[in-house]
Motif scaffolding. Sequence first.
Motif, PDB file in Angstrom:
ATOM      1  N   UNK A 197       0.074   2.362   4.283  1.00 47.58           N
ATOM      2  CA  UNK A 197       0.279   2.684   2.876  1.00 47.58           C
ATOM      3  C   UNK A 197      -0.849   3.482   2.217  1.00 47.58           C
ATOM      4  N   UNK A 198      -1.649   4.191   2.981  1.00 45.48           N
ATOM      5  CA  UNK A 198      -2.788   4.907   2.413  1.00 45.48           C
ATOM      6  C   UNK A 198      -2.332   5.994   1.441  1.00 45.48           C
ATOM      7  N   UNK A 199      -3.073   6.144   0.347  1.00 51.26           N
ATOM      8  CA  UNK A 199      -2.752   7.169  -0.651  1.00 51.26           C
ATOM      9  C   UNK A 199      -2.786   8.553  -0.020  1.00 51.26           C
ATOM     10  N   UNK A 200      -3.711   8.759   0.935  1.00 49.63           N
ATOM     11  CA  UNK A 200      -3.824  10.063   1.588  1.00 49.63           C
ATOM     12  C   UNK A 200      -2.529  10.436   2.321  1.00 49.63           C
ATOM     13  N   UNK A 201      -1.848   9.434   2.851  1.00 49.89           N
ATOM     14  CA  UNK A 201      -0.609   9.703   3.567  1.00 49.89           C
ATOM     15  C   UNK A 201       0.464  10.228   2.610  1.00 49.89           C
ATOM     16  N   UNK A 225       4.491  -1.643   2.102  1.00 51.03           N
ATOM     17  CA  UNK A 225       3.977  -0.443   2.757  1.00 51.03           C
ATOM     18  C   UNK A 225       4.650   0.820   2.262  1.00 51.03           C
ATOM     19  N   UNK A 226       5.951   0.749   2.005  1.00 52.37           N
ATOM     20  CA  UNK A 226       6.685   1.931   1.554  1.00 52.37           C
ATOM     21  C   UNK A 226       6.726   2.049   0.035  1.00 52.37           C
ATOM     22  N   UNK A 227       7.225   1.007  -0.613  1.00 47.85           N
ATOM     23  CA  UNK A 227       7.635   1.116  -2.008  1.00 47.85           C
ATOM     24  C   UNK A 227       6.474   0.937  -2.980  1.00 47.85           C
ATOM     25  N   UNK A 228       5.809  -0.207  -2.923  1.00 50.68           N
ATOM     26  CA  UNK A 228       4.711  -0.432  -3.863  1.00 50.68           C
ATOM     27  C   UNK A 228       3.545   0.513  -3.594  1.00 50.68           C
ATOM     28  N   UNK A 229       3.312   0.836  -2.323  1.00 49.22           N
ATOM     29  CA  UNK A 229       2.258   1.804  -2.008  1.00 49.22           C
ATOM     30  C   UNK A 229       2.611   3.171  -2.569  1.00 49.22           C
TER      31      UNK A 229
END
Length: 275
Positions: A197-201, A225-229
């Motif tokens: 879930x990294x912001x860079x991704x 990992x998908x939604x809240x990130x």
Amino acid sequence: MPEPANRTANTPDLSPVRGVLLDIDGVLTVSWRPIPGAVEAVEALRAAGLRPGFPTSTTSRTRASIGASLREAGFAVDDEQIITGPVAAAHYLAERHPGARCLLLTSGDVSADLPGIDLVGPDAEDVDVVLVGGAGPEFDYSALDAAFGHLDRGARLVTLNKNMYRRTDEGLQADAGAFVAGLEAAAGVTAEVVGKPAVEFFAAALDVVGTEPEETVMVGDDVDVDVLAGQDAGLTGILVRTGKFRQEALERADGDPNAILDSVADLPTWLADRI
């Protein structure tokens, strides 16, 4: 009282939606077989003029291989629209650890998506980075012990994801996060996450589709990992009840998705008045 099939919560005032990021495993496919209505949904999004991107936590296959499998399953996808952990890792390592000697621990050969990265074997004496990808049979005691040894001698730990489990046609299976947690505890280090879930991704995914966060939605089956990130990165997060969705995971999550749908097949209707 039973929960409605689809619901919307905390949906922000959006700019008109221009981009849609669709997780692959669990949203579009399960074990590379299309989820009912998913192919048609992607076609409808394209017909509506939306820009699709396909970020995935899959780390054991190259984007070219993933693209071929998606096209075989009926999806109209270009390889360049696929954002994988190795693709993000190549950019991250070049920027944060230039010239590093990297020990790659993953299932499958993804070296084609790591251009310019100095990959070394487990017997190498000098390892600067232990790079962990998707879990599989390769994660045996010998491999994990070698990784631990390098970390104990000062190597950095970089992981493509910290997912604890994944959904396959054989049910839930342990993923890399379970092993990364063990290496962190044993070596007393903290992993640098370059995949979801990294912001860079998510930033890399936005670069692919060419949209801003406020005009982009992220659709996933993993609430954290998908939604809240995605929401933390400024996107609108939509959770679908397919793949590895679990009601108990939703109930213990630290936030609420902007919307919850039964599947990606419902997405074009949800987006109809937001385009």
